[in-house]
Design an enzyme around this catalytic site. Structure first.
Site, PDB file in Angstrom:
ATOM      1  N   LYS A 124       1.286  -1.393  -0.012  1.00 29.04           N
ATOM      2  CA  LYS A 124       0.104  -0.175   0.134  1.00 29.04           C
ATOM      3  C   LYS A 124       1.558   1.556  -0.131  1.00 29.04           C
ATOM      4  O   LYS A 124       1.938   0.957   0.721  1.00 29.04           O
ATOM      5  CB  LYS A 124      -0.880   0.215   0.915  1.00 29.04           C
ATOM      6  CG  LYS A 124      -1.944  -0.967   1.312  1.00 29.04           C
ATOM      7  CD  LYS A 124      -3.060  -0.492   2.656  1.00 29.04           C
ATOM      8  CE  LYS A 124      -3.865  -2.114   2.371  1.00 29.04           C
ATOM      9  NZ  LYS A 124      -5.138  -1.471   1.801  1.00 29.04           N
ATOM     10  N   ARG A 182      -9.977 -11.965   2.806  1.00 27.15           N
ATOM     11  CA  ARG A 182     -10.636 -12.826   2.494  1.00 27.15           C
ATOM     12  C   ARG A 182     -10.363 -14.498   2.915  1.00 27.15           C
ATOM     13  O   ARG A 182     -10.789 -15.416   2.770  1.00 27.15           O
ATOM     14  CB  ARG A 182     -10.975 -12.409   0.831  1.00 27.15           C
ATOM     15  CG  ARG A 182      -9.910 -12.537   0.039  1.00 27.15           C
ATOM     16  CD  ARG A 182     -10.659 -11.770  -1.688  1.00 27.15           C
ATOM     17  NE  ARG A 182     -10.407 -10.648  -1.362  1.00 27.15           N
ATOM     18  CZ  ARG A 182     -10.980  -9.181  -2.441  1.00 27.15           C
ATOM     19  NH1 ARG A 182     -11.334  -9.960  -3.694  1.00 27.15           N
ATOM     20  NH2 ARG A 182     -11.462  -8.576  -1.746  1.00 27.15           N
TER      21      ARG A 182
END
Ligand code: BES
Ligand code: MN
Ligand code: ZN
Length: 489
Positions: free
Chosen positions: A265, A339
């Site tokens: 990020k 996830r």
């Protein structure tokens, strides 16, 4: 923090401040009237001049009021009577508390509950308690000073107690989120759960690294590989029902820091990524509340705890992970890690006999693009179960909105190399493709996924809450557990 009933003669209340309410038609609550009479009618004059309008959360401070023992009277707007519910009760009390907490005060008396429902009183106490707690954990000079004691004018002892439990558990969730990632990492986070499980009689299992390997949690372990901190999986259980009663499972994403991994990020996006364990913190807060309220239901709370980091051994793009349920996953973005963690935890929830499942996760920026920062996204494989969750959130005044799960979205996560891949095609509909991924791991059980990327963490403060962890949806989860005994699971 102590929660007590007020003395019955309002003018005699010995507190630093008394909080009273006015609705948006200028009607004073019973207690506000009593205070106003003792003061000689100041509030009524201010209402007459439209200085006080009663708009929800409006604050008017009356210092050193004559005829009243308390040091000040704070008039808070309650908004419209017709729309008044738990959300409004929370906000009104929290807004008043947040203002008063700017200075040190020992005792604050809330005289708002003029005919409020029990649930509203609970929400109000919870709001008062969260309004005076902030994110300034490591400031030597505090911005926010929790009161020693909150007094509430109305409500049975059991209701005051329930409000206190909700306040303490919402604040626990907020504090866990606000703690820096150097203090809350998988091992220490699991230790926090062990501490309160022991204190409040919850069953707890903590799976360490060898156990996770033995249990073939390949997706979760794939994410954890880049971190120097070993992963954990926590299973809390509350057995309030009988042995054959259905089990409700609450599942939380507990990424204690999300650097993005090799799909790293940018610094701006990483700044708040200590909040990526908010789903797990929400489940922990709710489980503690469910245990302390002694709800006569069976609930398990599961959390996958990992750090998403970078090292020579970090998982890579193109890697194929084998999830606990046997499905193979092609990793095409290491920043879609939540996830992967949830995939294995959901499978454990199914194995532990969950009749219905709710998962909570700060899962996608896409959900914030879709719904804004204040609303959680709901996705489901079972509309009836989703309706039950929507109803509970509505009853608590917490904002959630359902997103569709058309089968077409599922096409996007098919992989040419493995069964599925961990991102969709391009970024459109990203909240939903993430949910489609999770659906692969619930074995057809009724399941609701709640994406709390927006509301779990406030970048800016609200009048009723400091910035940082919000505790969003703890109250809703407790409400769902309260309804669970009547549910025909
Ligand atoms: N933890 C983030 C999602 C997030 C973003 C939470 C902002 C709170 C605030 C999650 O792990 C993530 O990075 N998701 C990616 C998914 C993408 C790579 C498919 C995202 O949303 O960009
Ligand atoms: Mn990520
Ligand atoms: Zn994440």
């Amino acid at each position: 923090m102590k929660i007590a009933a007020t003395e019955s003669r309002i003018a005699q209340i010995d507190a630093d401040a008394i909080v009273v309410g006015v609705d948006d038609k200028g009607n004073l609550s019973k207690e506000a009237l009593e205070v106003d009479q003792a003061m000689g009618g100041t509030i009524a004059v201010l209402v007459g001049r439209k200085e006080i309008t009663g708009k929800l959360g409006e604050l008017t401070v009356l210092h050193a009021p004559a005829g009243i023992r308390a040091g000040q009277v704070l008039v808070v707007g309650l908004g419209s009577r017709d729309n008044f519910g738990c959300g409004e009760a929370f906000r009104a009390a929290a807004t008043a508390a947040r203002r008063l907490a700017e200075k040190k005060r020992k005792r604050v008396a809330f005289c708002l509950g003029d005919g409020w429902s029990e649930r509203c009183v609970e929400a109000g106490i919870c709001g008062a308690m969260s309004g005076c707690h902030g994110q300034d954990l490591y400031r030597r000079e505090k911005n926010c000073h929790p009161f020693d004691e909150i007094q509430w004018n109305d409500g049975y002892e059991a209701v005051l107690k329930a409000g206190q439990i909700l306040g303490e558990t919402v604040n626990l969730t907020r504090q866990l989120v606000n703690e820096p990632p150097s203090r809350i990492y998988p091992e220490s986070f699991a230790a926090e759960a062990e501490k309160f499980a022991e204190e409040f009689g919850l069953g707890i299992e903590v799976w360490d690294q060898p156990r996770l390997e033995k249990e073939r949690c390949g997706a979760l372990l794939g994410v954890a590989r880049g971190s120097a901190r070993p992963a954990r999986l926590v299973i809390l259980s509350h057995r309030g029902g009988s042995a054959d009663d259905p089990v409700l499972a609450l599942v939380g994403k507990g990424v204690t820091f999300d650097s993005g991994g090799l799909s790293i990020k940018p610094s701006d996006g990483m700044q708040t990524m200590k909040c990526d364990m908010a789903g797990a913190a929400t489940v922990f807060g709710a489980m503690q509340a469910i245990a302390r309220l002694e709800l006569p239901v069976n609930v398990i709370g599961l959390a996958g705890l990992v750090e998403n980091m970078i090292s020579g051994d970090a998982y890579k793009l193109g890697d194929v992970l084998v999830a606990r349920n046997g499905k193979t996953i092609e990793v095409l973005n290491t920043d879609a890690e939540g996830r992967l963690v949830l995939a294995d935890v959901l499978d454990v929830a199914v194995e532990r006999g969950a009749a219905k499942i709710i998962d909570l996760a700060t899962l996608t920026g896409a959900c914030m693009v879709a719904l804004g920062i204040d609303v959680a996204g709901l996705m489901t494989n079972n509309q009836d179960w989703c309706d039950a969750v929507l109803d509970a959130a509505e009853a608590c005044g917490e904002s959630v909105w359902q997103l569709p799960m058309f089968p077409e979205y599922g096409e996007q996560i098919r992989s040419k190399v493995a069964d599925i891949k961990n991102i969709g095609e391009g970024r459109w509909g990203g909240a939903i493709t993430a949910a489609k991924f999770l659906e692969e791991f619930v074995a057809g059980k009724p399941w609701v996924h709640i994406d709390i990327a927006g509301p779990a963490f406030l970048e800016n403060p609200k009048p009723w809450m400091d910035a940082g962890g919000s505790g969003a949806l703890v109250r809703t989860l407790v409400e769902i557990a309260r309804n669970w005994q009547n549910a025909d699971a």
